[in-house]
Design a protein around this motif. Structure first.
Motif, PDB file in Angstrom:
ATOM      1  N   GLU A 102       1.810   8.643  -5.064  1.00 36.79           N
ATOM      2  CA  GLU A 102       0.790   9.700  -5.153  1.00 36.79           C
ATOM      3  C   GLU A 102       1.296  11.010  -4.551  1.00 36.79           C
ATOM      4  N   GLU A 103       2.017  10.890  -3.456  1.00 38.62           N
ATOM      5  CA  GLU A 103       2.556  12.075  -2.783  1.00 38.62           C
ATOM      6  C   GLU A 103       3.576  12.791  -3.687  1.00 38.62           C
ATOM      7  N   ARG A 126       0.804  -1.217   0.000  1.00 39.90           N
ATOM      8  CA  ARG A 126       0.000   0.000   0.000  1.00 39.90           C
ATOM      9  C   ARG A 126       0.846   1.281   0.000  1.00 39.90           C
ATOM     10  N   ASP A 127       1.917   1.286   0.788  1.00 45.00           N
ATOM     11  CA  ASP A 127       2.700   2.521   0.910  1.00 45.00           C
ATOM     12  C   ASP A 127       3.414   2.928  -0.381  1.00 45.00           C
ATOM     13  N   ALA A 172       0.905   5.090  -2.005  1.00 43.67           N
ATOM     14  CA  ALA A 172       0.763   6.360  -1.281  1.00 43.67           C
ATOM     15  C   ALA A 172       1.962   7.275  -1.548  1.00 43.67           C
ATOM     16  N   LEU A 189       7.348   8.144   3.213  1.00 43.89           N
ATOM     17  CA  LEU A 189       6.004   8.698   3.321  1.00 43.89           C
ATOM     18  C   LEU A 189       5.867   9.561   4.587  1.00 43.89           C
TER      19      LEU A 189
END
Ligand code: PLP
Length: 423
Positions: free
Chosen positions: A98-99, A91-92, A95, A310
């Motif tokens: 996307e960041e 998942r990370d 993320a 993240l």
């Protein structure tokens, strides 16, 4: 006084070439030997002899938040308990991608790798693949990691075909690397007049940080953008240092330039080994498995690195980049003032949370200018500062780094140390 470090270094030299895993750390340039670090927190390093240092290296820029920042450490601890590598998506990764995409206008898609070297190497392969061309333009004094095509020695002249900068690099591999002085718009133009039709890409640090701090002169980045566009080459920004440092959105945001590909590393890993390259979707989609350009990695998108990266970006997003820039500017200016009042010819430019220390009065625009700096004065300054607990990079060709963890007290202590330096 550095007894344990000296002993460890002696031991290290028996089993590690030069006693270090990356050459500059050896401190040979400054007639010294490395400190072995036992722990770090905030802007402080503690060496193996339990001596404390204010850190202006920050893992070569990676630790913009400072060391062991609580939210990053917490994210890492939690991630460790979920397992350290899956070799499958997690998942990370999504993320963090996307960041990065949200922060950097030029990055529509991004792929994670394990170092800046790997990222630059892969971005170059992609640029060559999508253009069907082999030549690249690289600026003298810019560093893009240690992949063969980038290890081209400083040659002079626009279309000089470079010689390998190190044994072990076949001449054929750097034959397509064309070297141009940084900030030299004319030379870049001349290069394109001759080789524009065969040039796959221009790669540049948008603010040079590997020859000391050298900002781009007005119009330089714009010229690279328009030259590459005109000639059908890609513009690659190596933002391994500048990404999330000169602005949250990197140099491309700060200077308003839209590169085709972007190379990242350092800060985006929160202190874990990481790199990434990204860019326009139409190019990135040519990577396997979507396209034909092969690129892969067993540990790419590693869950620990993703968690640290993240947490780092999420924290950075809440912080005041204008404030750190102003504090760095004031600190660097006073540092220069103090040294000049002690008789040293020195300039201390700054940009965002980076600063340079150049023992020269000449205007600094490229590597040639920096080579004129007084190396003996730098060595003396380095060693006297280190003896007083101030840790700056052991090379006149590196950039000073400030973190969000540096306090006014840390700056004051550093300036006091500078006041005690004898030139
Ligand atoms: C540090 C650096 C690299 C190389 O990154 P590594 O993670 O050391 O391989 C590439 N480009 C720039 C601009 C860097 O500063």
């Amino acid at each position: 006084m550095d007894d344990t470090s000296k002993r460890l270094f002696t031991q290290a030299r028996q089993v590690i070439p030069g006693g270090v895993n990356s050459p500059v750390r050896a401190c040979r340039n400054v007639d010294s030997s490395p400190l072995f670090i036992a722990k770090a927190a905030g802007c402080r390093l503690t060496d193996a002899d339990d001596r404390e240092y204010i850190d202006f290296v920050l893992s070569w820029g990676a630790m913009l938040l400072g060391h062991a920042e609580p939210s990053v450490s917490a994210a890492l601890r939690a991630a460790v308990d979920r397992g350290t590598s899956y070799g499958a998506p997690c998942r990370d990764e999504v993320a963090l991608a996307e960041e990065i995409h949200a922060a950097l206008p030029g990055v529509e898609m991004v792929r994670m790798v394990n170092s800046g070297t790997e990222a630059a190497m892969s971005a170059l392969r992609l640029a060559r693949a999508v253009t069907g061309r082999d030549k690249i333009v690289k600026f003298i004094g810019c560093y893009h990691g240690h992949a063969d095509p980038f290890l081209a020695a400083a040659g002079s002249g626009v279309s000089t075909f470079s010689i390998p900068g190190t044994p072990g690099v076949p001449a054929a591999v750097t034959a397509d690397t064309m070297l141009v002085p940084y900030n030299d718009i004319r030379a870049a133009e001349a290069c394109f007049v001759t080789h524009g039709g065969q040039t796959a890409a221009v790669i540049a640090e948008p603010v040079a940080g590997n020859m000391g701090l050298v900002p781009p002169v007005p119009g330089f980045l714009e010229a690279l953008r328009s030259l590459t566009r005109t000639h059908g080459a890609l513009l690659i920004f190596d933002e391994v240092i500048t990404g999330f440092r000169v602005a949250y959105g990197g140099a491309q945001t700060r200077f308003g330039i839209d590169p085709d590909l972007t190379v990242l590393g350092k800060i985006i890993g929160g202190g874990l080994p990481v790199g990434a390259f990204g860019g326009k979707k139409r190019y990135m989609e040519q990577l396997a498995p979507e396209g034909q350009v092969y690129q892969a990695g067993t540990l790419s998108g590693n869950p620990l690195a993703m968690a640290a990266g993240l947490a780092t970006l999420r924290k950075l997003k809440t912080l005041n980049y204008n404030a750190i820039e102003e504090r760095t500017r004031a600190f660097a200016a006073e540092l220069g003032q103090i040294m000049r009042s002690r008789g040293a010819a020195v300039q201390t430019p700054s940009l965002a949370s980076m600063f340079g220390i150049f023992f020269s009065e000449k205007k600094i625009r490229n590597l040639e200018d920096i080579k004129q700096c007084n190396q003996a004065l730098f060595t003396s300054f380095y060693n006297q500062m280190r003896a007083q607990g101030i840790y700056i990079a052991p090379s006149a060709f590196e950039t000073g780094m400030v973190s969000f963890a540096h306090t006014d007290g840390d700056f004051a202590k550093t300036l006091d140390a500078a006041r005690a330096v004898r030139f």
